[in-house]
Design an enzyme around this catalytic site. Structure first.
Site, PDB file in Angstrom:
ATOM      1  CB  THR A 197      -0.920  -0.002   1.250  1.00 12.33           C
ATOM      2  OG1 THR A 197      -1.590  -1.249   1.289  1.00 12.33           O
ATOM      3  CG2 THR A 197      -1.915   1.120   1.214  1.00 12.33           C
ATOM      4  CB  VAL A 198       3.263   2.705   2.434  1.00 13.96           C
ATOM      5  CG1 VAL A 198       4.033   4.011   2.559  1.00 13.96           C
ATOM      6  CG2 VAL A 198       2.227   2.613   3.553  1.00 13.96           C
ATOM      7  CD  GLU A 249       7.140  13.964   9.024  1.00 13.77           C
ATOM      8  OE1 GLU A 249       8.051  14.801   9.088  1.00 13.77           O
ATOM      9  OE2 GLU A 249       6.308  13.799   9.936  1.00 13.77           O
ATOM     10  CB  ILE A 289       0.228  14.714  10.556  1.00 20.80           C
ATOM     11  CG1 ILE A 289      -1.210  14.202  10.477  1.00 20.80           C
ATOM     12  CG2 ILE A 289       0.295  16.055  11.268  1.00 20.80           C
ATOM     13  CD1 ILE A 289      -1.810  13.846  11.844  1.00 20.80           C
ATOM     14  N   GLY A 323      -8.566  -0.527   5.117  1.00 20.17           N
ATOM     15  CA  GLY A 323      -7.124  -0.582   4.851  1.00 20.17           C
ATOM     16  C   GLY A 323      -6.255   0.241   5.774  1.00 20.17           C
ATOM     17  CG  ASP A 347       0.165   1.765  15.281  1.00 17.80           C
ATOM     18  OD1 ASP A 347       1.053   1.483  14.458  1.00 17.80           O
ATOM     19  OD2 ASP A 347      -0.512   2.808  15.207  1.00 17.80           O
ATOM     20  CE  LYS A 387       1.370   5.140  14.232  1.00 15.85           C
ATOM     21  NZ  LYS A 387      -0.060   4.971  13.930  1.00 15.85           N
ATOM     22  N   GLY A 433      -3.101   5.353   5.528  1.00 17.32           N
ATOM     23  CA  GLY A 433      -3.635   5.304   4.162  1.00 17.32           C
ATOM     24  C   GLY A 433      -2.531   5.485   3.140  1.00 17.32           C
TER      25      GLY A 433
HETATM   26  N1  HSE Z   1      -2.729   1.071  11.833  1.00 17.22           N
HETATM   27  C1  HSE Z   1      -2.309   2.425  11.919  1.00 17.22           C
HETATM   28  C2  HSE Z   1      -3.523   3.259  12.274  1.00 17.22           C
HETATM   29  C3  HSE Z   1      -1.709   2.849  10.591  1.00 17.22           C
HETATM   30  O1  HSE Z   1      -4.637   2.718  12.298  1.00 17.22           O
HETATM   31  O2  HSE Z   1      -3.384   4.423  12.570  1.00 17.22           O
HETATM   32  C4  HSE Z   1      -0.751   3.962  10.666  1.00 17.22           C
HETATM   33  O3  HSE Z   1       0.293   3.753  11.540  1.00 17.22           O
END
Ligand code: HSE
Length: 435
Positions: A13-14, A128, A135, A186, A200, A204, A301
């Protein structure tokens, strides 16, 4: 003029989002950078051919081909996970390639090793896209807020969890059904446990704290709780109290030590973060010079993340062209000035709390529970009991004034050991309006 040539490992995807961005923005980027920023080679074990517009791009199944391709300036790792992503990053660095990644899991665990290898080889690391998707929060923190002591970081950093909580709050959709939608849309991780268990978000927060404080913060430093214990009943009670439940990442800088926590939080409706809904992310900093700053946008996304990765590629490309590689240190602080953090023990935390206690509806229950709170110096602000029967038990909800986490844990242990309490107590920390 020299072109900036990019190799991508992982055409998911990315990876496709980056390729598309470089393709669609080619002319604009040439006008901004002064040369072409082009995709030269893709390594992907699952891909046998690339879309037509990339017909000039070489395709390989072996990532090593990118490291040894003398034309490639920047290797972009977009396969995610720990291995072989870590090895690929280190190998690319050893071959003198600049590297870009969106891999927050990798950086929050092996970041130190990767950043140190990059310094040793005088190459850049762009990341980034690892926080906040599209963002530009990392560049802003490293550069725009460089002249600040960061007093606090607070944010909604996982779109999946925020989407789930929003749909549960606004439409009463059950947890599992919303999670399925998020996966179909997605933005959920390959393993959605990372999204709903707060992992997750913790990845971050570790990255942002590292840059904000100049300390190598590791995933294990973050106290992490997810949203899987949040039930519709908690969401309904939160509404009654004028709050929304959000999965927040919170770090406060106490100087000697820093808070590092991710957990569901009751956010008053009047607070800015209460209005961040759906898959959107928002990250708030308080800096001693600037005051409060809020970043808002899509945190996941294909194209938002592609935008962030492309920004790193362009940044590095410009530095290559100007002979100014590592003009801005990867973590903002110079490598020799980065230390080890001291994390505030959760037992020292103080905030107001929500408690949902499931107990038998019998005389003396309320008094017994209130007595336990009182013994632990927890002052009650309000109590609601609803006759929502689950067999013979009822939900009794207490809101406390500011209380100490250690006292809260001790009280809950005592309450949950009572025979009259039939299920474990649910506690949710409450954000105050001025935070
Ligand atoms: N799974 C993460 C989210 C994707 O839902 O924010 C981006 O890190």
């Amino acid at each position: 003029m020299k072109q900036i040539q990019v190799g991508i490992i992982g055409f998911g995807t990315v990876g496709s989002g980056l390729a598309q961005t470089l393709y669609e923005q080619k002319d604009r980027l040439r006008r901004k950078v002064g040369t072409d920023v082009i995709l030269t080679q893709v390594a992907d074990i699952m891909t046998d051919s690339l879309p037509e517009q990339f017909s000039g791009v070489k395709l390989t199944k072996d990532a090593k081909d990118l490291f040894t391709n003398p034309d490639i300036d920047i290797v972009v790792e977009l396969i995610g996970g720990m291995e072989p992503a870590r090895t690929f990053m280190l190998e690319a660095i050893k071959h003198g390639k600049h590297v870009v990644t969106a891999n927050k899991a990798l950086l929050s665990v092996h970041g130190r090793e990767i950043f140190e290898a990059a310094v040793a080889n005088n190459v850049e690391v762009g990341f980034e896209a690892s926080v906040g998707g599209g963002i530009p929060v990392i560049k802003s923190l490293k550069e725009g807020l460089v002249a600040n002591r960061i007093n606090s970081i607070m944010g909604i950093m996982n779109g999946t969890a925020n989407y789930i909580l929003t749909r549960m709050t606004d439409h009463g959709v059950p947890f599992n059904e919303v999670l399925k939608d998020a996966q179909e849309l997605g933005f959920a991780e390959a393993d959605p446990t990372y999204d709903v268990e707060g992992i997750d978000t913790a990845h971050k927060l570790a990255i942002l704290m590292t840059i904000a404080y100049g300390k190598h913060v590791h995933l294990d430093d973050i106290n992490t709780e997810g949203i899987t214990n949040i039930k519709p009943i908690d969401i309904d009670f939160a509404k009654e109290f004028g709050c929304r439940i959000k999965l927040l990442a919170i770090s406060r800088n106490h100087g000697e030590h820093v808070e590092a926590r991710v957990h569901p939080t009751m956010v008053p409706d009047s607070h800015m973060l209460a209005s961040i809904n759906g898959a959107y992310n928002a990250i708030h900093f308080n800096g001693d010079t600037v005051g409060n700053v809020l970043f808002y946008g899509l945190g996941a996304g294909m194209m938002p993340t592609g935008s962030a990765v492309a920004a790193d590629v362009v940044d590095i490309g410009r530095n290559i062209l100007c002979n100014s590689v590592n003009r801005v240190p990867a973590l903002s602080y110079l490598p020799e000035n980065i230390g080890t953090p001291k994390i505030t023990d959760m037992s020292e935390l103080t905030c107001p709390y929500y408690f949902r206690i499931t107990a038998l509806d019998k005389p003396g229950v309320l008094a017994t529970i209130a007595g336990i709170f009182s013994k632990h110096d927890i002052s009650i602000k309000s109590v609601i009991q609803k006759s929502r029967h689950e067999h013979d038990a009822v939900s009794i909800v207490f809101l406390s004034h500011v209380a100490n986490e250690a006292a809260v844990q001790e009280s809950i242990a005592e309450i949950d050991s009572l025979e009259m309490c039939t299920k474990p107590t649910v506690k949710i920390r409450i954000l105050t309006e001025d935070e």
